[in-house]
Design an enzyme around this catalytic site. Structure first.
Site, PDB file in Angstrom:
ATOM      1  CB  VAL A  50      -0.950   0.000   1.220  1.00 51.19           C
ATOM      2  CG1 VAL A  50      -1.688   1.332   1.317  1.00 51.19           C
ATOM      3  CG2 VAL A  50      -1.942  -1.142   1.127  1.00 51.19           C
ATOM      4  CG  ASP A  54       9.381  -0.470   5.587  1.00 48.62           C
ATOM      5  OD1 ASP A  54       8.215  -0.536   5.160  1.00 48.62           O
ATOM      6  OD2 ASP A  54       9.888  -1.339   6.327  1.00 48.62           O
ATOM      7  CB  THR A  56      -4.048  -3.238  11.147  1.00 41.29           C
ATOM      8  OG1 THR A  56      -4.714  -3.115   9.886  1.00 41.29           O
ATOM      9  CG2 THR A  56      -3.536  -1.869  11.556  1.00 41.29           C
ATOM     10  CB  THR A  62      -7.843  -1.787   7.724  1.00 43.00           C
ATOM     11  OG1 THR A  62      -7.709  -1.511   6.333  1.00 43.00           O
ATOM     12  CG2 THR A  62      -9.282  -2.157   8.027  1.00 43.00           C
ATOM     13  CB  CYS A  77      -7.874  -6.626   3.103  1.00 44.07           C
ATOM     14  SG  CYS A  77      -6.631  -5.348   2.845  1.00 44.07           S
ATOM     15  NE  ARG A 110       1.256  -8.661   3.744  1.00 47.42           N
ATOM     16  CZ  ARG A 110       0.902  -7.375   3.697  1.00 47.42           C
ATOM     17  NH1 ARG A 110       0.972  -6.634   4.783  1.00 47.42           N
ATOM     18  NH2 ARG A 110       0.479  -6.855   2.570  1.00 47.42           N
TER      19      ARG A 110
END
Length: 460
Positions: A22, A40, A90, A125, A265, A336
């Site tokens: 993202v 990062d 998250t 999120t 997500c 992930r």
């Protein structure tokens, strides 16, 4: 002159905290319009970017080589920026509760380097309230600055779809929010620099947080319904895909498909909402029911594979199964929270040796996360079953003949005999096709063609 004007005139900089699937595309997009610092904590990832390599494959190596983003792992560089965008993962913990560690850590890092007059926009999120109730206090504590006086905060949920070249940052309406009207206006104007289709101004930060978390929850529930239908229709001996194609001819039928629901997500966000609901004294029924169905689908695929293998007279313990595709979605290297791992673990519980083929997967992440090494398609020989779990573009070039060659020699001979008899006979021949098991999760192959070729075929 406000902050927006200073950014446009390159008198102030934008920073991106978190350069994953993202954050990195956002940084690259803004760098076409203004000065950008890309930060990062992963030094290895930053070095790849500096060397013109895009490990996410979201924008490509050529774009990374030519971007003006100042990639860095030195947090002190954040002090050069006044508009900060936080885009870190998250995830959820093993017990399905939100793991806010990444966003809290990012807030601490940013807080240590926050200067007066800054605006901080969170994109991660979260459940409603996280930005103002958790992140803001951290920013205040670390910076020694006062919220609403020395710095302002907003929230703009990420909507980038990894691996999707059509729905990109520039082509997706951006929801924006701010702590007050002035902040909202600045945030909206800044995002309008790169979002071609415009922004939507949410009435509050909590509304924007809630809007994001229900987007994926809605999709999750719809897919769960498709998965439940698939389970039912498979018991009935009805092809689910054929049913959905028939039902899809109605104008208002929602076209979702069954499948493994993973990723960072859809397989995660609903738990953020239900967690907050529990805190408020409400136990979710629909959302958690959908989550349970989707979380169990990996086990369902593995069990269905074993059942097909038993039907094919296979010795389960010690058998070999090849899985094509391990990422959480097609044409994306991200592994992930991939639910293909659930399939692998369940098969291994039966004593099955699993080989994994995936030309798109990030090999290093796959090993670090799951201790899995990849095989090449050419190495897949003498197997008892094959599972096509992810419909990567590369897999579309694989034909049924290629699949047949992956099985044991005696089974290949059986298939050749079946095909020869079928080709020379004038009559329909009923053959007990039990030798080769093909689990085609996303329907890459033609069902009838596979069955006519003597393959024991299954799909959702």
């Amino acid at each position: 002159m406000n902050l927006y004007e200073k950014i446009v005139n390159r008198e102030e900089k934008i920073s991106l905290v978190g350069l994953g699937y993202v954050g990195m595309p956002i940084a690259v997009a803004f760098a076409k319009k203004t000065d950008v610092i890309g930060f990062d904590v992963n030094k290895q990832k930053v070095e790849l970017y500096k060397n013109g390599i895009d490990p996410t494959k979201e924008v490509g190596n050529e774009v990374i080589k030519n971007t003006t983003v100042n990639f860095t792992s030195n947090e002190i560089s954040l002090r050069e920026a006044k508009f900060h965008i936080v885009a870190v993962p998250t995830p959820v913990r093993e017990d399905r509760t939100p793991d806010l560690t990444p966003v809290e850590s990012a807030s601490r890092t940013l807080g240590r380097n926050l200067t007066k007059g800054s605006i901080v926009v969170f994109e991660s999120t979260v459940y409603p309230g996280v930005t103002e109730e958790i992140c803001v206090p951290i920013l205040e504590k670390e910076s020694g600055l006062k919220y609403g006086v020395d710095f302002k905060v907003g929230y703009s949920p990420e909507r980038i779809n990894p691996g999707d070249k059509e729905h990109r940052l520039e082509t997706i309406t951006k929801v924006v929010s701010g702590m007050d009207q002035e902040t909202l206006d600045v945030i909206a104007k800044v995002y309008e620099l790169v979002v071609e289709v415009g922004v939507y101004k949410a009435e509050s930060i909590k509304v924007a947080e809630a809007a994001k978390v229900i987007e994926n929850s809605q999709r999750d529930i719809n897919i769960a319904f498709m998965n439940e239908l698939s389970i039912i229709f498979n018991k009935m001996g009805i092809d689910t895909k054929a049913v959905l194609e028939a039902a899809g001819t109605k104008w208002n039928f929602l076209k979702f498909s069954p499948g493994l629901v993973g990723g960072h997500c859809i397989g995660v966000d609903p738990y953020y909402l239900t967690y907050k609901a529990e805190q408020m004294g409400y136990h979710s029924q629909i959302i958690l029911s959908g989550r349970k169905i989707n979380d169990d689908m990996g086990k369902y695929v593995a069990e269905s594979t074993v059942k097909k293998m038993i039907k094919a007279n296979k010795q389960i313990n010690g058998s070999k199964v090849a899985i094509f595709g391990v990422t959480f979605k097609e044409n994306c290297p991200d592994v992930r929270n991939t639910k293909v791992i659930d399939v692998i673990k369940e098969l291994e519980e039966y004593g099955i040796e699993v080989k994994v083929v995936d030309p798109a997967a990030d090999k290093e992440d796959l090993w670090n996360e799951y201790k899995i090494t990849l095989s090449n398609a050419e190495e897949i020989k003498g197997i008892d079953a094959v599972i096509f779990a992810v419909p990567h573009e590369e897999f579309k070039a694989i034909h049924l003949e290629d699949v047949q060659r992956m099985f044991k020699p005696e089974e290949q001979s059986y298939l050749e005999a079946i095909n020869e008899v079928a080709a020379t006979s004038e009559f329909d021949i009923e053959v007990d096709r039990k030798e080769c098991v093909l689990m085609d999760i996303k329907g890459l192959f033609d069902r009838k063609e596979a069955e006519n070729a003597g393959i024991l075929y299954w799909r959702f």
